[in-house]
Design an enzyme around this catalytic site. Structure first.
Site, short mmCIF file in Angstrom:
data_model
loop_
_atom_site.label_atom_id
_atom_site.label_comp_id
_atom_site.label_asym_id
_atom_site.label_seq_id
_atom_site.Cartn_x
_atom_site.Cartn_y
_atom_site.Cartn_z
N GLU A 92 30.29 65.37 8.24
CA GLU A 92 30.75 64.50 7.16
C GLU A 92 31.51 65.27 6.10
O GLU A 92 31.29 66.46 5.89
CB GLU A 92 29.56 63.79 6.53
CG GLU A 92 28.50 64.74 6.02
CD GLU A 92 27.31 64.00 5.43
OE1 GLU A 92 26.75 63.14 6.13
OE2 GLU A 92 26.96 64.28 4.28
N CYS A 105 35.37 67.57 -0.20
CA CYS A 105 34.19 68.39 0.03
C CYS A 105 34.02 68.53 1.54
O CYS A 105 33.84 67.53 2.24
CB CYS A 105 32.98 67.69 -0.60
SG CYS A 105 31.41 68.45 -0.20
N CYS A 112 22.38 72.33 9.41
CA CYS A 112 22.18 73.53 8.61
C CYS A 112 20.80 74.11 8.91
O CYS A 112 19.87 73.37 9.22
CB CYS A 112 22.28 73.17 7.12
SG CYS A 112 22.10 74.58 6.01
N CYS A 116 16.38 73.88 2.86
CA CYS A 116 16.05 73.47 1.49
C CYS A 116 15.31 72.12 1.54
O CYS A 116 15.75 71.19 2.22
CB CYS A 116 17.32 73.34 0.65
SG CYS A 116 18.22 74.90 0.51
N CYS A 119 17.13 68.67 0.79
CA CYS A 119 18.47 68.44 1.35
C CYS A 119 18.40 67.77 2.72
O CYS A 119 17.65 68.19 3.60
CB CYS A 119 19.22 69.77 1.45
SG CYS A 119 20.87 69.61 2.12
N GLY A 159 25.90 72.59 5.72
CA GLY A 159 26.03 73.94 6.25
C GLY A 159 26.03 75.01 5.19
O GLY A 159 26.24 74.74 4.00
N SER A 214 23.73 77.97 -5.51
CA SER A 214 22.71 76.92 -5.64
C SER A 214 21.40 77.55 -6.08
O SER A 214 20.70 78.17 -5.28
CB SER A 214 22.54 76.21 -4.30
OG SER A 214 23.77 75.63 -3.92
N LEU A 215 21.09 77.41 -7.36
CA LEU A 215 19.94 78.12 -7.93
C LEU A 215 18.69 77.24 -7.94
O LEU A 215 17.68 77.58 -7.33
CB LEU A 215 20.31 78.57 -9.36
CG LEU A 215 19.45 79.64 -9.98
CD1 LEU A 215 19.50 80.94 -9.18
CD2 LEU A 215 19.89 79.91 -11.42
N HIS A 216 18.76 76.14 -8.64
CA HIS A 216 17.71 75.10 -8.64
C HIS A 216 16.34 75.53 -9.14
O HIS A 216 15.35 74.80 -8.96
CB HIS A 216 17.55 74.47 -7.24
CG HIS A 216 18.81 74.00 -6.61
ND1 HIS A 216 19.80 73.35 -7.29
CD2 HIS A 216 19.26 74.07 -5.32
CE1 HIS A 216 20.80 73.05 -6.47
NE2 HIS A 216 20.49 73.49 -5.27
N ASN A 290 19.85 63.85 -5.80
CA ASN A 290 19.98 62.65 -4.99
C ASN A 290 18.63 62.41 -4.35
O ASN A 290 18.18 63.23 -3.54
CB ASN A 290 21.04 62.84 -3.91
CG ASN A 290 22.43 62.61 -4.45
OD1 ASN A 290 22.74 61.55 -4.98
ND2 ASN A 290 23.27 63.62 -4.33
N CYS A 333 24.61 64.95 0.29
CA CYS A 333 24.47 65.95 1.35
C CYS A 333 23.76 65.53 2.64
O CYS A 333 22.54 65.52 2.69
CB CYS A 333 23.73 67.13 0.76
SG CYS A 333 24.13 67.36 -0.94
N1 SAH Z 1 24.56 75.68 1.74
C1 SAH Z 1 25.39 75.66 0.59
C2 SAH Z 1 26.38 74.51 0.53
C3 SAH Z 1 25.92 73.16 0.97
S1 SAH Z 1 24.84 72.28 -0.06
C4 SAH Z 1 24.56 75.71 -0.67
O1 SAH Z 1 23.34 75.73 -0.58
O2 SAH Z 1 25.11 75.79 -1.75
C5 SAH Z 1 25.80 71.79 -1.44
C6 SAH Z 1 25.02 71.61 -2.73
O3 SAH Z 1 24.27 70.39 -2.69
C7 SAH Z 1 24.00 72.70 -2.97
O4 SAH Z 1 24.01 73.06 -4.33
C8 SAH Z 1 22.72 72.02 -2.59
O5 SAH Z 1 21.61 72.67 -3.12
C9 SAH Z 1 22.96 70.64 -3.13
N2 SAH Z 1 22.06 69.59 -2.64
C10 SAH Z 1 21.50 69.46 -1.43
N3 SAH Z 1 20.70 68.37 -1.37
C11 SAH Z 1 20.78 67.80 -2.59
C12 SAH Z 1 20.16 66.64 -3.17
N4 SAH Z 1 19.32 65.87 -2.49
N5 SAH Z 1 20.46 66.38 -4.46
C13 SAH Z 1 21.31 67.14 -5.17
N6 SAH Z 1 21.90 68.24 -4.69
C14 SAH Z 1 21.63 68.56 -3.41
#
Ligand code: SAH
Length: 345
Positions: A92, A105, A112, A116, A119, A159, A214-216, A290, A333
């Site tokens: 997608e 995007c 992947c 996470c 995700c 990915g 992507s820190l979170h 999300n 995602c």
């Molecule tokens: N693998 C890479 C790129 C793909 S994910 C990465 O980790 O950065 C793209 C972004 O979407 C990342 O910041 C990821 O953490 C975030 N993401 C994934 N699932 C999400 C969700 N449910 N809500 C908000 N952001 C999300």
């Protein structure tokens, strides 16, 4: 001999291939422009080439396969595209129409492996890496469908791009080449969950692309709880690598931070984040998560989001709250791919 995927070749490689076939280098440039500037992915449409050369190309090369399988548009200028690639892989991509331009995007892998917890893309693991051509295809087909120029690209779909490192770099170089779409590298962003060794490699390539990390989380314990990659690399190691990237390229790092209710959205967490980021060449992009179907991860209230952002801002850490786009069409995602592959099994 196996045919070569022509859409994945950089100009100098295509020149070398055609020279091997006793063709002049300007022919390679013509072919490259058909593929990457005019986006005609059919040898028969390359009308300034002789029939003989087109036949020769057909014998030695193949063109990347991929068609739009489904398209969903929401009311906020966001469209989600599902592509069917070779071997029936489904991926997608998302088109976002901003005031500053059209942004796509792209996915870098089908599925992947990073795991996470919040995700969707990673739910069924990784199917395979995408080729350079398959990443370019997403941009070209969306541009064609839209009928307007794509000016920005984010490698932020499904990915982990740094796990598919060479193909992603090839993709960036072709996309920004002047004989191709000539998209400025400053308009290209690569997002990673933090493969530290690869961040150093990328910094040494001295590209002008933006790096999003992507820190979170504000500490390793919290991060390990939601991101398995945190067991391999500490946040300190990540910050060091990102500082190195910023120093080498002069580009400010974006730290992506998905706010999840009760997990990483408290005031103490915000203060801890400030301590770690203050003084670094960076900014923080806050994204209300999300929400997942099982409701394990929920969005904090607007008030909590605002308070979190205020703590960062007031302490001098540049912060933006990302406007939500496309949630009504499962643009989050991997959501749509997941739904589509389940329904079509
Ligand atoms: N693998 C890479 C790129 C793909 S994910 C990465 O980790 O950065 C793209 C972004 O979407 C990342 O910041 C990821 O953490 C975030 N993401 C994934 N699932 C999400 C969700 N449910 N809500 C908000 N952001 C999300």
């Amino acid at each position: 001999m196996a045919k070569i995927e022509i859409c994945s070749l950089k100009l100098y490689s295509l020149i070398a291939e055609l020279e091997n076939m006793n063709e002049k280098s300007f022919r390679a440039k013509q072919v490259y422009e058909w593929l990457h500037k005019k986006n005609k992915w059919d040898f028969n449409e390359m009308t300034n080439l002789s029939k003989d050369l087109r036949n020769k190309l057909n014998e030695s090369f193949f063109i990347t396969e991929g068609t739009i399988a489904e398209k969903l548009t929401s009311d906020d200028n966001t469209s989600k595209y599902l592509f069917r690639l070779s071997n029936n892989s489904i991926i997608e991509s998302v088109l976002m129409k901003h005031t500053f331009g059209n942004s796509v995007c792209v996915s870098s892998q089908a599925g992947c492996n990073m795991g996470c917890a919040f995700c969707y893309s990673t739910k069924d693991g990784k199917e395979r890496d995408l080729t350079t051509g398959e990443m370019l295809l997403q941009v070209y087909k969306i541009q064609e469908d839209l009928g307007e120029r794509i000016s920005h690209v984010v490698i932020m779909g499904s990915g982990e791009p740094l796990e598919n490192y060479e193909n992603c770099l090839n993709f960036i170089e072709i996309l920004s080449s002047k004989e191709g779409l000539n998209i400025s590298q400053r308009h290209i962003t690569l997002s990673t969950c933090g493969l530290v060794d690869k961040i150093y490699n990328l910094a040494d390539r001295k590209l002008q692309i933006n790096l999003a990390l992507s820190l979170h989380a504000s500490n390793d314990e919290m991060r390990k709880h939601i991101m398995p990659i945190a067991r391999a690399y500490s946040m300190e190691e990540i910050f060091k690598a990102c500082d190195y990237y910023a120093e080498k390229t002069g580009r400010r790092i974006t730290y992506e931070y998905a706010l999840m209710k009760g997990i990483n959205d408290g005031e103490k967490t915000a203060s801890e984040l400030v301590k770690r980021l203050k003084g670094r060449l960076c900014h923080v992009n806050l994204i209300p998560v999300n929400e997942t179907e099982d409701k394990k991860f929920e969005r904090p209230s607007q008030k909590t989001i605002k308070e979190f952002a205020d703590i960062l801002e007031k302490s001098g850490v540049a912060t933006t709250i990302r406007r939500e786009m496309g949630s009504s069409i499962n643009a989050a995602c991997g959501q749509l791919r997941g739904r589509y592959t389940r329904e079509n099994e």
